[in-house]
Design an enzyme around this catalytic site. Structure first.
Site, PDB file in Angstrom:
ATOM      1  N   CYS A   2       1.065  -1.600   0.100  1.00  0.00           N
ATOM      2  CA  CYS A   2      -0.473  -0.324  -0.190  1.00  0.00           C
ATOM      3  C   CYS A   2       1.600   1.075   0.387  1.00  0.00           C
ATOM      4  O   CYS A   2       1.995   1.142  -0.109  1.00  0.00           O
ATOM      5  CB  CYS A   2      -0.425   0.151   1.539  1.00  0.00           C
ATOM      6  N   ARG A  27       0.847   1.717  -5.776  1.00  0.00           N
ATOM      7  CA  ARG A  27       1.251   1.186  -4.591  1.00  0.00           C
ATOM      8  C   ARG A  27       0.332   0.526  -5.067  1.00  0.00           C
ATOM      9  O   ARG A  27       0.172  -1.133  -4.224  1.00  0.00           O
ATOM     10  CB  ARG A  27       2.211   1.369  -3.796  1.00  0.00           C
ATOM     11  N   TRP A  74      -3.860  -1.535  -0.876  1.00  0.00           N
ATOM     12  CA  TRP A  74      -3.572  -3.466  -1.844  1.00  0.00           C
ATOM     13  C   TRP A  74      -3.902  -3.762  -1.338  1.00  0.00           C
ATOM     14  O   TRP A  74      -3.530  -5.093  -0.366  1.00  0.00           O
ATOM     15  CB  TRP A  74      -2.074  -3.489  -2.610  1.00  0.00           C
ATOM     16  N   GLY A 101       1.914  -3.412   5.068  1.00  0.00           N
ATOM     17  CA  GLY A 101       2.502  -4.825   5.219  1.00  0.00           C
ATOM     18  C   GLY A 101       1.640  -5.799   5.998  1.00  0.00           C
ATOM     19  O   GLY A 101       0.393  -5.631   5.475  1.00  0.00           O
ATOM     20  N   GLU A 488       0.719  -8.878 -17.985  1.00  0.00           N
ATOM     21  CA  GLU A 488       0.625  -7.742 -16.837  1.00  0.00           C
ATOM     22  C   GLU A 488      -0.250  -6.446 -16.989  1.00  0.00           C
ATOM     23  O   GLU A 488      -0.809  -6.687 -16.491  1.00  0.00           O
ATOM     24  CB  GLU A 488       1.987  -7.088 -16.778  1.00  0.00           C
TER      25      GLU A 488
HETATM   26  C1  AGP Z   1       7.212  -5.913 -13.835  1.00  0.00           C
HETATM   27  O1  AGP Z   1       6.767  -5.440 -14.713  1.00  0.00           O
HETATM   28  C2  AGP Z   1       6.247  -6.569 -12.113  1.00  0.00           C
HETATM   29  N1  AGP Z   1       6.168  -4.749 -12.064  1.00  0.00           N
HETATM   30  C3  AGP Z   1       6.896  -6.924 -10.908  1.00  0.00           C
HETATM   31  O2  AGP Z   1       6.659  -8.248 -11.973  1.00  0.00           O
HETATM   32  C4  AGP Z   1       8.478  -6.934 -10.388  1.00  0.00           C
HETATM   33  O3  AGP Z   1       8.993  -7.187 -11.601  1.00  0.00           O
HETATM   34  C5  AGP Z   1       8.796  -7.878  -9.333  1.00  0.00           C
HETATM   35  O4  AGP Z   1       7.628  -7.894  -8.833  1.00  0.00           O
HETATM   36  C6  AGP Z   1       9.998  -7.665  -9.142  1.00  0.00           C
HETATM   37  O5  AGP Z   1       9.851  -6.252  -8.927  1.00  0.00           O
HETATM   38  P1  AGP Z   1      10.910  -5.368  -7.781  1.00  0.00           P
HETATM   39  O6  AGP Z   1      12.362  -5.191  -9.094  1.00  0.00           O
HETATM   40  O7  AGP Z   1      10.950  -4.349  -7.816  1.00  0.00           O
HETATM   41  O8  AGP Z   1      11.476  -6.435  -7.081  1.00  0.00           O
END
Ligand code: AGP
Length: 608
Positions: A2, A27, A74, A101, A488
C-alpha cells in the site's frame, strides 16, 4: 503493498496528503482513506477505487487541519470495501492508523483484544494495530505505539495520530519501507520519496524496528526498546520532472522512450576515461571478496528474475563462474546450500520486494556476500546488502517494468566487465562486450523508428486470447519478459518458452488464432530457431519475428518481422525486448486497459 503519506506542520494538510498519495497510487489502488485532526475532532473519509473517488468525497471538507494521514490500498486481508479501507480506528475513534505490510499474528491479537471487549469493524489484519495501541494508551502516543509493536509479528510501515495526544505524528517501520521528510516547521511521512519531492528533498530512511516521533518542529527517533537513535539525513537526487508524465499518455510509454537516456545513465562515470575498463565505486571495498568468488546465486522476482537469467548466461559465458537464478520466494524457504566464496546477487528495481529482501537475509545468515542491483537509492535491499550497484534509471512509475529491465542487463554487463578486470580475465577485457555496450543507447533509439509497424501488428492481434513467445539462448529470457509484459497490462494469456521446448507440449496450443512472437536474431543458434518457426507455420500459427537488421531472408518465412540493430549475443536482449515492450503497450491501450495501473498488480510487492 500500500501507500502511506502523513503530514504535520503549518500548512493545510489535505492538499499535501492528496497530491502525495496520488503519486503513490501505483503501490495499490483498490481503496483509500484519510483522517485529519481538526477542531479537536478526528475527521475521516474512505472510498473504494481510485484516489479520485476519495477526493470527490472530501471536496469542500477537511480544509483547516495541519495534521493528517492518508492511505491507498492493495488488499491482502479483506476485500476492497469501505470497512476494510484505511485508516483504521480504536474503539473510541480517537486513534487512527494507516498500515502497509502484514500482521502475521493478527488472529491471536484480535482474539485477545475481543476478549478484552474491543469491537472490530473490518476483516483486515491492520485494524489490530489501532486497538493494540488503544490497549496500551496512557496519554503518550509513542509509548503506546512502542508497547503495541512489541506484541506484533510481521511487517509494517505505520503512521498513527491521536486526538488525546494531538500535536504528534508517529511513524514506525519493520520490513515495509517508510521515510520521514524534513521541512521547515513541518514533517512528512511516506512510503516513497516521490510523494513529498515537491515539498522537500531532505529525508530520513527509517530502519527496521525504528519509531519516529514527529511534531511540526521536532523529530526524535527511538527503537522499540525506547533507545534514542541518531539518524542520517539524506538528499534525494531526483527532481520533480522525473516523476511527471512529460507529455506522454502513460508513464509506461515515457519510460520505454527514456531507455536511451537511462542506459546512458547506467554507464555514466563507470568506464575509465577513453578506456573500456570499468570502475565501480560501490564495489571498490569488496574487490578481494569478489576476486575469490567461486559461485553466484541470483535472487529476484518477476521482471528482475528475467534479467537475472540473462546475467547467468553472461557471467557463465564470460567469467566461467557457475551461476544459478532463483525465485526469491522459493529460495528463502528452501534452506539453500551456501558454501564459502558464494556471492548472492539480489536484483530488484524497487529494492523493497519482500521475498527478495528475505532471500538475502537468509543467504546472509549462511555467510554469503550480498551484492544488490537496485534502482531506488535508500531502499531496504540496497541498505541490507554488503555492496551494490544502482541502475540510475530514474523513478520507474509504470507498474510494468521496462527501463529497469534494460538497465539491469547493462549493469550486469558492467559487473561482468568489472569482475573480469579484478580476476585478470584479459580475453573478456579485449572482447567486444565493453565497446558494443557503449553503442547500445543509440541503437535503442533507432528501434523507435519502427513504431508505426509495431502499432500495425498490435492492431492485428489486439483481440487475441492467447499468445506464445519463443526464444533461444540469451533470447529465451526475452521471450519470458515479452510474455510477462503482455500478460501484465493487456490481460491476454501469454507464455514464454525456450523455443525447443515447444515440441514438448506448447505446440499443441498452436492454430491460426495463436500469434507466436519469435525472437530470432542472427546468433550462433539462428538456424535452430528457423526450424522452430517452420514448426509453428506448419500448424497455421501466425509468426511475428524479431530479427537482426541484415537478415533479408526471414521476411519470407514469417507473417511479420521487426528488425533490430546488430550487436553481440550477450547484449541482444537489451534491443530485442524493446519491440516487445511497445507491442504489449499498444495492444493493451487498444484494448482499453489502464496500462500504468493494471488490475490486481502493484509496483513493489512489499508483502510475501
Ligand atoms: C514487472 O513488470 C512487474 N512489475 C513485477 O514482475 C516486478 O518485476 C517484480 O515485482 C519485482 O519487482 P522489483 O524489481 O522491484 O523487485
Amino acid at each position: 503493498m500500500c501507500g502511506i503519506v502523513g503530514y504535520i506542520g503549518e500548512k493545510k494538510a489535505k492538499p499535501i496528503l492528496i497530491s502525495g498519495i496520488t503519486r503513490l497510487e501505483y503501490r495499490g489502488y483498490d481503496s483509500s482513506g484519510m483522517s485529519i485532526i481538526e477542531d479537536e475532532k478526528i475527521l475521516s473519509e474512505k472510498s473504494v477505487g481510485r484516489i479520485s473517488e476519495l477526493e470527490k468525497k472530501i471536496d469542500g471538507k477537511f480544509n483547516e487541519s495541519s495534521l493528517g494521514i492518508v492511505h491507498t490500498r492493495w488488499a491482502t486481508h479483506g476485500a476492497p470495501t469501505i470497512e476494510n479501507a484505511h485508516p483504521h480506528y480504536d474503539c473510541s475513534g480517537k486513534i487512527a492508523i494507516v498500515h502497509n505490510g502484514i500482521i502475521e499474528n493478527y488472529n491471536y491479537l484480535k482474539a485477545k483484544l475481543e476478549s478484552d471487549g474491543h469491537r472490530f469493524t473490518s476483516q483486515t489484519d491492520s485494524e489490530v494495530l489501532a486497538h493494540l495501541i488503544e490497549s496500551h494508551f496512557d496519554g503518550v502516543l509513542e509509548d503506546a505505539t512502542r508497547a503495541a509493536l512489541k506484541e506484533v509479528d510481521g511487517a509494517y510501515g505505520l503512521a498513527v495520530i491521536s486526538l488525546d495526544d494531538p500535536g504528534k505524528l508517529i511513524a514506525a517501520r519493520r520490513g515495509s519501507p517508510l521515510i520521514v521528510g524534513i521541512g521547515n516547521g513541518e514533517h512528512f511521512v511516506t512510503s516513497d520519496v516521490a510523494a513529498i519531492l515537491e515539498y522537500t528533498k531532505e529525508v530520513v530512511y527509517l530502519d527496521d524496528n525504528e519509531i519516529a516521533i514527529l511534531t511540526k518542529d521536532t523529530m526524535k527517533t527511538i527503537d522499540v526498546d525506547n533507545v534514542e537513535i541518531t539518524k542520517r539525513i539524506d538528499e534525494v537526487e531526483w527532481n520533480l520532472d522525473k516523476i511527471e508524465k512529460g507529455g506522454y499518455e502513460h508513464f509506461m510509454l515515457k519510460e520505454i522512450y527514456e531507455q536511451p537516456q537511462s542506459l546512458q545513465a547506467a554507464m555514466l562515470g563507470r568506464f575509465e576515461k577513453d578506456s573500456d575498463l570499468v570502475h565501480l565505486g560501490g564495489l571498490k571495498d569488496k574487490e578481494d571478496d569478489l576476486r575469490s568468488i567461486r559461485r553466484i546465486i541470483i535472487v529476484a522476482c518477476g521482471t528482475s528474475w528475467n534479467s537475472g537469467l540473462i546475467g547467468e548466461y553472461m557471467i557463465e559465458e564470460h567469467l566461467s563462474i557457475p551461476v544459478e537464478v532463483e525465485y526469491a520466494s522459493e529460495f528463502r524457504y528452501r534452506d539453500p546450500i551456501i558454501e564459502a566464496n558464494t556471492m548472492v546477487i539480489a536484483i530488484s528495481q524497487s529494492g523493497e520486494t519482500a521475498d527478495t529482501l528475505a532471500a538475502i537475509n537468509e543467504a546472509k545468515k549462511k555467510g554469503a556476500i550480498i551484492l544488490s542491483i537496485c534502482n531506488v537509492v535508500g531502499s531496504s535491499i540496497a541498505r541490507e546488502a554488503d555492496c551494490g550497484m544502482f541502475l540510475h534509471a530514474g523513478p520507474e512509475i509504470g507498474v510494468a517494468s521496462t527501463k529497469a529491465f534494460t538497465s539491469q542487463i547493462a549493469v550486469l554487463s558492467l559487473l561482468t566487465l568489472f569482475m573480469a578486470r579484478i580476476k585478470g580475465k584479459d580475453d573478456v577485457l579485449n572482447s567486444e562486450l565493453a565497446s558494443r555496450l557503449k553503442e547500445i543507447p543509440e541503437q535503442v533509439q533507432k528501434i523507435f523508428d519502427s513504431k508505426d509497424k509495431i502499432i500495425e501488428i498490435a492492431q492485428l492481434y489486439k483481440d487475441s486470447e492467447n499468445c506464445l513467445y519463443l526464444g533461444r539462448g540469451y533470447n529465451y529470457p526475452v521471450a519470458l519478459e515479452g510474455a510477462l509484459k503482455l500478460k501484465e497490462i493487456s490481460y491476454i494469456h501469454a507464455e514464454g518458452y525456450p523455443a525447443a521446448e515447444m515440441k514438448h507440449g506448447p505446440i499443441a496450443l498452436i492454430d491460426k488464432n495463436m500469434p507466436v512472437v519469435v525472437v530470432a536474431t542472427t546468433d550462433r543458434i539462428y538456424s535452430k530457431i528457423l526450424s522452430n518457426i517452420e514448426e509453428v507455420r506448419a500448424r497455421g500459427g501466425k509468426v511475428i519475428a524479431i530479427a537482426s537488421e541484415q537478415n533479408n531472408e526471414i521476411a519470407n518465412l514469417v507473417d511479420h518481422v521487426l528488425y533490430i540493430p546488430e550487436t553481440i549475443d550477450a547484449l541482444v536482449p537489451i534491443l530485442s525486448v524493446i519491440p516487445l515492450q511497445l507491442l504489449s503497450y499498444h495492444m493493451a491501450v487498444m484494448r482499453g486497459c489502464d496500462v500504468d495501473k493494471p488490475r490486481n498488480l502493484a509496483k513493489s510487492v512489499t508483502v510475501e
